[in-house]
Design a protein around this motif. Structure first.
Motif, short mmCIF file in Angstrom:
data_model
loop_
_atom_site.label_atom_id
_atom_site.label_comp_id
_atom_site.label_asym_id
_atom_site.label_seq_id
_atom_site.Cartn_x
_atom_site.Cartn_y
_atom_site.Cartn_z
N UNK A 127 26.35 54.37 41.73
CA UNK A 127 27.06 55.65 41.79
C UNK A 127 26.10 56.81 42.01
N UNK A 128 24.98 56.83 41.29
CA UNK A 128 24.03 57.93 41.43
C UNK A 128 23.40 57.93 42.82
N UNK A 129 23.11 56.75 43.35
CA UNK A 129 22.57 56.69 44.71
C UNK A 129 23.58 57.24 45.71
N UNK A 130 24.84 56.93 45.51
CA UNK A 130 25.89 57.44 46.38
C UNK A 130 25.93 58.97 46.32
N UNK A 131 25.89 59.53 45.15
CA UNK A 131 25.98 60.98 45.00
C UNK A 131 24.76 61.69 45.59
N UNK A 132 23.61 61.07 45.49
CA UNK A 132 22.41 61.67 46.07
C UNK A 132 22.63 61.97 47.55
N UNK A 133 23.33 61.09 48.23
CA UNK A 133 23.53 61.25 49.67
C UNK A 133 24.74 62.08 50.07
N UNK A 134 25.47 62.62 49.09
CA UNK A 134 26.71 63.33 49.42
C UNK A 134 26.51 64.81 49.74
N UNK A 135 25.35 65.37 49.45
CA UNK A 135 25.10 66.78 49.75
C UNK A 135 23.59 67.04 49.66
N UNK A 172 29.13 66.61 37.09
CA UNK A 172 28.61 65.83 35.98
C UNK A 172 29.22 64.43 36.05
N UNK A 173 28.40 63.41 35.99
CA UNK A 173 28.83 62.03 36.26
C UNK A 173 28.64 61.14 35.05
N UNK A 174 29.68 60.38 34.71
CA UNK A 174 29.61 59.35 33.68
C UNK A 174 30.10 58.04 34.30
N UNK A 175 29.41 56.94 34.03
CA UNK A 175 29.75 55.63 34.62
C UNK A 175 29.97 54.62 33.50
N UNK A 176 31.06 53.86 33.61
CA UNK A 176 31.37 52.81 32.64
C UNK A 176 31.68 51.51 33.37
N UNK A 177 31.43 50.40 32.69
CA UNK A 177 31.75 49.08 33.24
C UNK A 177 32.13 48.16 32.09
N UNK A 178 33.37 47.65 32.08
CA UNK A 178 33.81 46.81 30.95
C UNK A 178 33.08 45.48 30.91
N UNK A 179 33.00 44.94 29.70
CA UNK A 179 32.50 43.58 29.52
C UNK A 179 33.73 42.68 29.34
N UNK A 180 34.17 42.05 30.42
CA UNK A 180 35.34 41.19 30.36
C UNK A 180 34.94 39.76 29.99
N UNK A 181 35.86 39.06 29.41
CA UNK A 181 35.69 37.61 29.30
C UNK A 181 35.74 37.03 30.70
N UNK A 182 34.87 36.10 30.99
CA UNK A 182 34.83 35.58 32.35
C UNK A 182 35.97 34.59 32.61
N UNK A 183 36.40 34.59 33.85
CA UNK A 183 37.54 33.78 34.24
C UNK A 183 37.20 32.29 34.10
N UNK A 184 38.10 31.50 33.52
CA UNK A 184 37.84 30.06 33.37
C UNK A 184 37.81 29.35 34.72
N UNK A 185 37.44 28.09 34.67
CA UNK A 185 37.31 27.33 35.91
C UNK A 185 38.62 27.24 36.67
N UNK A 186 39.74 27.20 35.97
CA UNK A 186 41.04 27.09 36.66
C UNK A 186 41.52 28.48 37.07
N UNK A 187 40.67 29.17 37.87
CA UNK A 187 40.96 30.53 38.29
C UNK A 187 42.24 30.61 39.12
N UNK A 188 42.62 29.47 39.77
CA UNK A 188 43.81 29.48 40.62
C UNK A 188 45.11 29.33 39.83
N UNK A 189 45.00 29.15 38.54
CA UNK A 189 46.21 29.07 37.74
C UNK A 189 46.95 30.40 37.80
N UNK A 190 48.27 30.40 37.95
CA UNK A 190 49.02 31.66 37.97
C UNK A 190 48.67 32.52 36.76
N UNK A 191 48.44 33.79 37.00
CA UNK A 191 48.00 34.71 35.95
C UNK A 191 48.82 35.98 36.00
N UNK A 192 49.06 36.56 34.84
CA UNK A 192 49.86 37.78 34.77
C UNK A 192 49.23 38.78 33.81
#
Length: 399
Positions: A127-135, A172-192
């Motif tokens: 994000x900060x690299x992106x903003x550096x190039x915006x102006x 003024x910039x604030x950046x967040x990124x959640x820590x999710x539980x990782x998807x199990x091996x059966x990622x193709x199982x229908x999910x809602x």
């Protein structure tokens, strides 16, 4: 032996890796774990990447089963692009500030390495690299103190531009990124995932519905949003006429590789009980009143493998299917805080600098994966049933 006492493993690429080579020799990486993503990349040992499958799904030209990562090539490309990004940050914010970031934040726990924490720090770089190039900014401030109290935490950075009519534009910039539980091996199982606030009974009914239909049910992560918004509000002050407080949330590495950001988007903006459209519900779950006075806009996005490899936020504009993988939410209270002319001008400048504009209201309140090609009638029936549950069990102000 410390890394700084070892030969730099990518010395033959030194022309393109000068910033990375420099911090290696200066010992900025000495306390990094050998399992750290960056150390493995420098050694060309990125044989496995956490959330690789999810990140690949968001590439512009990705088709399942038709793309494999060459670990050595990916490692070198990542290091080259990260080195360029690092050089930009050092040039703009100064070596002292970026050394502190690299040693204490990008290290992601040092000997107690946590890759989620590294991805969070990498989101900040992007994000900060992106903003550096915006102006052609006149001033760059890293972790600026916006409050007089030394006990308050600071946002990631501020960018200041001398504008026409002797005005100074400040982001003024604030950046967040959640820590999710990782998807199990059966990622193709229908999910809602319902992207809407449900009653306690509603959450139970959805679980029962999913169990009956062999669907994985995931509760919407509304409390993560609450924590991010409150944290940002605590760091920001109420913006002046030419000041913008932006909260970026990298909603990646979740159950829906390409569309994960739509979960956050729906929770924030759905017309029934969205947290940014219904202040009543925001306060009910614990979002502070200050958030509606301080945060100018929230941007939720999902990053692709390309974005990770190139340390480049611009990749969120392009993905397979042709649509973007971000949404911008303007604080609705800005219309009341500023006059019509100032509000209009703020939207114009915000769009020019971020290259984003407020997104339309979401039409879907649920993320649902189902193999429609196998049974389109079954899929349509399930979707109808899901929306009936939403209609019945969504939280409403009059309930």
């Amino acid at each position: 032996m410390r890394y700084s006492e070892m030969e730099f493993p990518l010395a033959k690429f030194d022309i393109m890796l000068s910033s990375l080579h420099d911090i290696w020799e200066k010992g900025w990486l000495d306390e990094y774990s050998e399992d750290h993503f960056l150390i493995r990349a420098i050694r060309r040992e990125l044989h496995d990447i956490k959330a690789e499958r999810q990140l690949k799904n968001n590439r512009m030209f990705y088709y399942p089963g038709q793309f494999n990562i060459n670990s050595e090539d990916f490692s070198v490309n990542f290091c080259i692009n990260f080195s360029f990004a690092l050089g930009s940050l050092i040039e703009c914010f100064g070596e002292t500030s970026i050394k502190n970031f690299v040693v204490n934040q990008l290290s992601a726990g040092k000997s107690h390495y946590n890759e989620d924490t590294f991805y969070e720090a990498l989101s900040e770089v992007s994000i900060l690299r992106f903003f550096i190039g915006r102006a052609e900014w006149n001033q760059y401030l890293y972790e600026p103190a916006l409050h007089q109290s030394s006990n308050r935490k600071n946002p990631e950075a501020s960018f200041i531009l001398d504008y026409k009519d002797n005005r100074k534009i400040r982001f003024n910039i604030e950046v967040k990124s959640p820590k999710f539980l990782y998807v199990p091996d059966d990622i193709d199982k229908p999910t809602l995932i319902p992207a809407i606030l449900l009653s306690r009974e509603g959450r139970q009914k959805f679980k029962e519905f999913c169990d009956e239909n062999s669907i994985r049910y995931v509760n919407p992560r509304v409390m993560k949003l609450k924590d991010f918004i409150n944290s940002a509000a605590d760091k920001f002050t109420e913006p002046k006429e030419d000041e913008y407080n932006l909260l970026y949330i990298n909603w990646s590495y979740s159950e829906f590789p390409s569309d994960g950001f739509l979960e956050a988007w729906g929770l924030l903006m759905n017309p029934i009980n969205g947290l940014m459209t219904h202040e009543y519900f925001a306060q009910e779950i614990g979002i502070s009143e200050d958030a509606f006075k301080k945060i100018s806009a929230i941007i939720v996005y999902t990053e692709a493998l390309d974005g990770l490899m190139f340390s480049d936020f611009k990749d969120v504009w392009i993905r397979h299917g042709g649509s973007t993988c971000f949404r911008m939410i303007i604080n609705p209270n800005e219309k009341d805080i500023f006059t019509d002319d100032i509000y209009k001008r703020r939207l114009e400048i915000l769009g020019q600098v971020t290259a984003m504009y407020p997104s339309i209201d979401p039409m879907k309140y649920v993320l649902f994966s189902y193999h429609t090609r196998e049974n389109i009638d079954k899929s349509n029936t399930l979707i109808d049933d899901i929306y009936k549950l939403i209609e019945r069990y969504s939280l409403r102000e009059d309930s």
